[in-house]
Design a protein around this motif. Structure first.
Motif, short mmCIF file in Angstrom:
data_model
loop_
_atom_site.label_atom_id
_atom_site.label_comp_id
_atom_site.label_asym_id
_atom_site.label_seq_id
_atom_site.Cartn_x
_atom_site.Cartn_y
_atom_site.Cartn_z
N UNK A 68 7.78 -3.80 -7.14
CA UNK A 68 6.87 -4.89 -7.51
C UNK A 68 7.61 -6.04 -8.19
N UNK A 69 8.57 -5.73 -9.04
CA UNK A 69 9.32 -6.78 -9.74
C UNK A 69 10.10 -7.64 -8.75
N UNK A 123 6.58 4.63 0.45
CA UNK A 123 6.73 3.50 -0.47
C UNK A 123 7.11 2.21 0.25
N UNK A 124 7.85 2.34 1.35
CA UNK A 124 8.24 1.16 2.12
C UNK A 124 7.17 0.76 3.12
N UNK A 125 6.73 1.70 3.94
CA UNK A 125 5.84 1.39 5.07
C UNK A 125 4.39 1.19 4.69
N UNK A 126 3.96 1.74 3.58
CA UNK A 126 2.56 1.60 3.16
C UNK A 126 2.44 0.84 1.85
N UNK A 130 1.45 -3.20 0.97
CA UNK A 130 0.39 -3.59 0.04
C UNK A 130 0.94 -4.54 -1.03
N UNK A 131 2.11 -4.19 -1.62
CA UNK A 131 2.67 -5.02 -2.68
C UNK A 131 2.95 -6.43 -2.17
#
Length: 264
Positions: A68-69, A123-126, A130-131
């Motif tokens: 996110x950062x 974490x990458x594909x979903x 989203x992020x």
């Protein structure tokens, strides 16, 4: 008449290689301003230098979509340099190239997959999709227009044997895109999904899989397969179109079924 995208601004994740790089090159060749991003800064810099050497209006910003950062910092950089975002292409993704997956046998079971690999793919594909969307789409909302693109995979890949966790991660992303299409419809933002429509020769494809396709004389798509579809989605011909899934390898048939004539 050739599509003129001068003044049209695009940001694409996973833009340093493969389909992302080729989509960037296609949009750039029609006059768009394109910001490519990737986690690997060395690869990103190489791609940027290649495209800029051709006199194209390209920029580069490092983004780790799962952080996110990193994404927030990229938004701040974008706002310093540009006053609008016309298209966001969520293209960054990993699969059999995820850390921990490289040593798995081709006939592995789901319980052989390291949990760390599962987390990295999701974490990458979903979560990454989203992020990136949640941070950049408000820029579109502010201007009352925009196009959000999710790069996915064929529907049968989502549930086919051996496709855990890649398939489900893409299925989740597609469901997310459907929901976002409804939420953003009245805000002037189009949301659509595109996928190549078959095995594609990119860095995400494992060497063993490519060798299997070659040995069995099976079709291997090239990274340029998405180019016509992404150009259409950037053009005025797609105005108002949302909630669609386009299979790039069958794009001409899709246009025919929709009754759309598209000159690229």
């Amino acid at each position: 008449m050739s599509i003129n995208l001068k003044g049209y601004t695009v940001l694409i994740t996973g833009g340093s290689s493969g389909m992302g790089y080729e989509m960037a090159r296609k949009l750039l060749s029609h006059g768009a301003t394109v910001i490519i991003s990737a986690r690997n800064e060395a690869k990103l810099d190489k791609a940027y230098k290649q495209l800029s050497s051709e006199g194209l209006d390209v920029y580069a910003v490092p983004i780790d979509v799962s952080d996110e950062k990193s994404v927030t910092e990229a938004v701040a950089w974008f706002e310093k340099h540009f006053d609008h975002l016309d298209m966001l292409i969520n293209n960054a993704g990993i699969g059999s190239n995820a850390p921990g997956m490289e040593n798995l046998e081709s006939n592995h079971h789901f319980y052989d997959i390291p949990i760390a690999s599962v987390k990295a793919i999701v974490e990458t594909n979903f979560i990454g999709y989203f992020i990136v969307s949640s941070k950049f789409v408000p820029l579109m909302v502010k201007n009352g227009r925009g196009s959000l693109i999710y790069v996915s995979t064929s529907t049968n890949t989502m549930t086919r044997k051996g496709q855990l966790p890649y398939g489900p991660s893409k299925a989740g992303a597609e469901a997310m895109a459907k929901i976002m299409a409804e939420e953003l419809r009245d805000l002037g933002i189009m949301v659509n999904v595109i996928c190549p429509g078959g095995f594609t020769d990119t860095g995400m494809a494992g060497t063993g899989v490519k060798e299997f396709f070659q040995k069995n004389n099976m079709e291997i798509l090239q990274p340029t397969v998405m180019n016509k579809a992404i150009l259409f989605l950037a053009s005025s011909d797609s105005k108002g179109m949302t909630g669609e899934k386009i299979i790039a390898n069958d794009f001409d048939e899709w246009l025919k079924n929709k009754g759309i004539e598209f000159d690229n």
